[in-house]
Design a protein around this motif. Structure first.
Motif, PDB file in Angstrom:
ATOM      1  N   LEU A   1       0.830  -1.210   0.000  1.00  0.00           N
ATOM      2  CA  LEU A   1       0.000   0.000   0.000  1.00  0.00           C
ATOM      3  C   LEU A   1       0.862   1.257   0.000  1.00  0.00           C
ATOM      4  N   ALA A   2       1.925   1.246   0.794  1.00  0.00           N
ATOM      5  CA  ALA A   2       2.821   2.405   0.856  1.00  0.00           C
ATOM      6  C   ALA A   2       3.462   2.659  -0.507  1.00  0.00           C
ATOM      7  N   GLN A   3       3.897   1.612  -1.174  1.00  0.00           N
ATOM      8  CA  GLN A   3       4.499   1.761  -2.498  1.00  0.00           C
ATOM      9  C   GLN A   3       3.477   2.243  -3.518  1.00  0.00           C
ATOM     10  N   ALA A   4       2.256   1.706  -3.457  1.00  0.00           N
ATOM     11  CA  ALA A   4       1.221   2.069  -4.427  1.00  0.00           C
ATOM     12  C   ALA A   4       0.748   3.511  -4.272  1.00  0.00           C
ATOM     13  N   THR A   5       0.758   4.009  -3.026  1.00  0.00           N
ATOM     14  CA  THR A   5       0.244   5.364  -2.778  1.00  0.00           C
ATOM     15  C   THR A   5       1.333   6.415  -2.640  1.00  0.00           C
ATOM     16  N   GLY A   6       2.578   5.989  -2.491  1.00  0.00           N
ATOM     17  CA  GLY A   6       3.655   6.944  -2.293  1.00  0.00           C
ATOM     18  C   GLY A   6       3.716   7.492  -0.879  1.00  0.00           C
TER      19      GLY A   6
ATOM     20  N   SER B   1       4.209   6.893   3.446  1.00  0.00           N
ATOM     21  CA  SER B   1       5.106   6.121   4.305  1.00  0.00           C
ATOM     22  C   SER B   1       4.395   4.848   4.773  1.00  0.00           C
ATOM     23  N   GLN B   2       5.185   3.887   5.233  1.00  0.00           N
ATOM     24  CA  GLN B   2       4.583   2.657   5.734  1.00  0.00           C
ATOM     25  C   GLN B   2       3.759   2.915   6.990  1.00  0.00           C
ATOM     26  N   ALA B   3       4.178   3.863   7.808  1.00  0.00           N
ATOM     27  CA  ALA B   3       3.429   4.203   9.019  1.00  0.00           C
ATOM     28  C   ALA B   3       2.050   4.749   8.653  1.00  0.00           C
ATOM     29  N   THR B   4       1.981   5.607   7.654  1.00  0.00           N
ATOM     30  CA  THR B   4       0.699   6.162   7.204  1.00  0.00           C
ATOM     31  C   THR B   4      -0.177   5.069   6.614  1.00  0.00           C
ATOM     32  N   ALA B   5       0.413   4.218   5.791  1.00  0.00           N
ATOM     33  CA  ALA B   5      -0.341   3.118   5.193  1.00  0.00           C
ATOM     34  C   ALA B   5      -0.878   2.181   6.269  1.00  0.00           C
ATOM     35  N   ALA B   6      -0.088   1.920   7.304  1.00  0.00           N
ATOM     36  CA  ALA B   6      -0.520   1.052   8.396  1.00  0.00           C
ATOM     37  C   ALA B   6      -1.689   1.681   9.149  1.00  0.00           C
ATOM     38  N   ARG B   7      -1.636   3.001   9.388  1.00  0.00           N
ATOM     39  CA  ARG B   7      -2.743   3.689  10.068  1.00  0.00           C
ATOM     40  C   ARG B   7      -4.021   3.610   9.235  1.00  0.00           C
ATOM     41  N   HIS B   8      -3.893   3.792   7.925  1.00  0.00           N
ATOM     42  CA  HIS B   8      -5.063   3.715   7.044  1.00  0.00           C
ATOM     43  C   HIS B   8      -5.653   2.305   7.029  1.00  0.00           C
ATOM     44  N   LEU B   9      -4.810   1.308   6.961  1.00  0.00           N
ATOM     45  CA  LEU B   9      -5.281  -0.078   6.958  1.00  0.00           C
ATOM     46  C   LEU B   9      -5.956  -0.415   8.281  1.00  0.00           C
ATOM     47  N   ASP B  10      -5.363  -0.004   9.397  1.00  0.00           N
ATOM     48  CA  ASP B  10      -5.965  -0.254  10.707  1.00  0.00           C
ATOM     49  C   ASP B  10      -7.323   0.441  10.833  1.00  0.00           C
ATOM     50  N   ALA B  11      -7.418   1.672  10.325  1.00  0.00           N
ATOM     51  CA  ALA B  11      -8.682   2.404  10.372  1.00  0.00           C
ATOM     52  C   ALA B  11      -9.739   1.702   9.516  1.00  0.00           C
ATOM     53  N   PHE B  12      -9.337   1.224   8.352  1.00  0.00           N
ATOM     54  CA  PHE B  12     -10.241   0.491   7.455  1.00  0.00           C
ATOM     55  C   PHE B  12     -10.793  -0.752   8.155  1.00  0.00           C
ATOM     56  N   ILE B  13      -9.916  -1.511   8.785  1.00  0.00           N
ATOM     57  CA  ILE B  13     -10.322  -2.730   9.493  1.00  0.00           C
ATOM     58  C   ILE B  13     -11.243  -2.389  10.661  1.00  0.00           C
ATOM     59  N   ASP B  14     -10.925  -1.323  11.399  1.00  0.00           N
ATOM     60  CA  ASP B  14     -11.751  -0.912  12.539  1.00  0.00           C
ATOM     61  C   ASP B  14     -13.161  -0.508  12.095  1.00  0.00           C
ATOM     62  N   VAL B  15     -13.257   0.250  11.013  1.00  0.00           N
ATOM     63  CA  VAL B  15     -14.564   0.698  10.528  1.00  0.00           C
ATOM     64  C   VAL B  15     -15.411  -0.491  10.088  1.00  0.00           C
ATOM     65  N   ILE B  16     -14.825  -1.418   9.351  1.00  0.00           N
ATOM     66  CA  ILE B  16     -15.572  -2.604   8.918  1.00  0.00           C
ATOM     67  C   ILE B  16     -16.003  -3.422  10.136  1.00  0.00           C
TER      68      ILE B  16
END
Length: 92
Positions: free
Chosen positions: A10-15, A17-32
């Motif tokens: 995700l970090a590579q695809a969006t440009g 950082s890995q920390a930002t991508a991890a926060r987005h993924l965690d938020a996505f999982i939490d919302v679902i």
């Protein structure tokens, strides 16, 4: 693919950082998770839908002893893939 590898992809695809991508993924999982636990269905057009469904209590058998046992009611998560995901997996 494990979560760390997904975060890296995700970090590579969006440009980002890995920390930002991890926060987005965690938020996505939490919302679902929150939506499913409240009984709502989550539909992502083209990808698929997540739905919580109840399993009734039932009687089962212990495979090692053959004894009857009560299996309590539970909630399972069901995923139904969307048309675009099916096509991508089938190479179309």
């Amino acid at each position: 693919m494990k979560k760390g590898e997904l975060v890296e992809a995700l970090a590579q695809a969006t440009g980002e950082s890995q920390a930002t991508a991890a926060r987005h993924l965690d938020a996505f999982i939490d919302v679902i998770s929150q939506q499913l636990s409240s009984g709502d269905e989550v539909t992502i057009t083209g990808f698929g839908s997540f739905k919580a469904s109840k399993r009734a209590a039932r009687t089962g058998r212990n495979p090692s002893t053959g004894e009857s046992m009560d299996i309590p009611e539970s909630t399972a998560v069901r995923f139904t893939p969307g048309a675009k995901l099916k096509a991508a997996v089938n190479g179309q």
